[in-house]
Motif scaffolding. Structure first.
Motif, PDB file in Angstrom:
ATOM      1  N   GLU A 117     -32.109  -7.133 -11.757  1.00  0.00           N
ATOM      2  CA  GLU A 117     -32.785  -6.017 -12.440  1.00  0.00           C
ATOM      3  C   GLU A 117     -33.973  -6.534 -13.244  1.00  0.00           C
ATOM      4  O   GLU A 117     -35.056  -5.946 -13.227  1.00  0.00           O
ATOM      5  CB  GLU A 117     -31.787  -5.275 -13.343  1.00  0.00           C
ATOM      6  N   LYS A 120     -36.653  -7.402 -10.896  1.00  0.00           N
ATOM      7  CA  LYS A 120     -37.276  -6.170 -10.400  1.00  0.00           C
ATOM      8  C   LYS A 120     -38.279  -5.641 -11.422  1.00  0.00           C
ATOM      9  O   LYS A 120     -39.390  -5.226 -11.081  1.00  0.00           O
ATOM     10  CB  LYS A 120     -36.213  -5.094 -10.106  1.00  0.00           C
ATOM     11  N   GLN A 121     -37.869  -5.653 -12.701  1.00  0.00           N
ATOM     12  CA  GLN A 121     -38.760  -5.170 -13.757  1.00  0.00           C
ATOM     13  C   GLN A 121     -40.006  -6.058 -13.868  1.00  0.00           C
ATOM     14  O   GLN A 121     -41.122  -5.567 -14.023  1.00  0.00           O
ATOM     15  CB  GLN A 121     -38.010  -5.108 -15.102  1.00  0.00           C
ATOM     16  N   THR A 141     -42.176  -5.276 -10.955  1.00  0.00           N
ATOM     17  CA  THR A 141     -42.835  -3.987 -11.173  1.00  0.00           C
ATOM     18  C   THR A 141     -43.995  -4.157 -12.154  1.00  0.00           C
ATOM     19  O   THR A 141     -45.098  -3.627 -11.943  1.00  0.00           O
ATOM     20  CB  THR A 141     -41.831  -2.944 -11.714  1.00  0.00           C
ATOM     21  N   GLU A 174     -46.728  -5.921 -10.347  1.00  0.00           N
ATOM     22  CA  GLU A 174     -47.383  -4.994  -9.426  1.00  0.00           C
ATOM     23  C   GLU A 174     -48.335  -4.069 -10.181  1.00  0.00           C
ATOM     24  O   GLU A 174     -49.455  -3.809  -9.744  1.00  0.00           O
ATOM     25  CB  GLU A 174     -46.339  -4.173  -8.659  1.00  0.00           C
ATOM     26  N   THR A 175     -47.860  -3.575 -11.345  1.00  0.00           N
ATOM     27  CA  THR A 175     -48.708  -2.698 -12.174  1.00  0.00           C
ATOM     28  C   THR A 175     -49.944  -3.461 -12.632  1.00  0.00           C
ATOM     29  O   THR A 175     -51.075  -2.957 -12.545  1.00  0.00           O
ATOM     30  CB  THR A 175     -47.910  -2.186 -13.396  1.00  0.00           C
ATOM     31  N   SER A 218     -52.231  -4.006  -9.777  1.00  0.00           N
ATOM     32  CA  SER A 218     -52.873  -2.744  -9.427  1.00  0.00           C
ATOM     33  C   SER A 218     -54.021  -2.452 -10.393  1.00  0.00           C
ATOM     34  O   SER A 218     -55.121  -2.058  -9.977  1.00  0.00           O
ATOM     35  CB  SER A 218     -51.838  -1.615  -9.459  1.00  0.00           C
TER      36      SER A 218
END
Length: 164
Positions: free
Chosen positions: A40, A43-44, A47, A50-51, A54
């Protein structure tokens, strides 16, 4: 009795094995929970990455678009400047040719004037020489006349002295 002892021993072993199995299951559950937490967390993190990527991509895309726009404007300005410089160069070339033509004409006029001046100098020198000779002749004539008059004056003085 032997069977009872054996059954008791087997029961104890079974209990021991059951307890060990329960401990193993508890340890496995704990490990599973830790791994789930780690997954988890990863994953965070992923994320968040990825943010961030981006957002970075958006910023870089905006910068790239702005740079492309600036490059297009700069290219347009350079093309205009090149056209202006080409026109200016053509104008200066024309002016240079006109100046060369004028200079050549001026040189021709200068050469003609120099020739005329030289001719005038020669004529003036000849005239001066003629006048000098004429003056010398007049001087000689005057000198001769002066001598004759001086002689006549001397004669007159002698006459007057003799008469006196």
């Amino acid at each position: 009795q032997e069977l009872t002892a054996k059954a008791t021993e087997l029961s104890a072993q079974l209990e021991e094995k059951s307890t060990a199995l329960a401990a193993k299951e508890a340890q496995l559950e704990e490990t599973k929970a830790e791994l789930s937490a780690q997954i988890e967390e990863k994953k965070q993190e992923l994320t968040a990455k990825e943010t961030e990527l981006s957002e970075t991509k958006e910023v870089l895309t905006a910068k790239a678009e702005a740079t492309a726009q600036q490059l297009a404007e700069t290219t347009t300005q350079l093309e205009q400047k090149e056209e202006e410089l080409t026109a200016k160069a053509a104008e200066l070339t024309t002016q240079l040719e006109e100046t060369r033509t004028t200079l050549a004409a001026t040189e021709t006029v200068k050469d003609e004037l120099t020739a005329q001046l030289e001719e005038t100098k020669v004529e003036a020198t000849a005239q001066l020489e003629a006048k000098t000779q004429e003056l010398s002749a007049k001087e000689a004539e005057l000198s001769q006349t002066k001598e004759e008059m001086t002689a006549q004056l001397g004669d007159k003085e002698q006459e007057l002295t003799a008469k006196a």
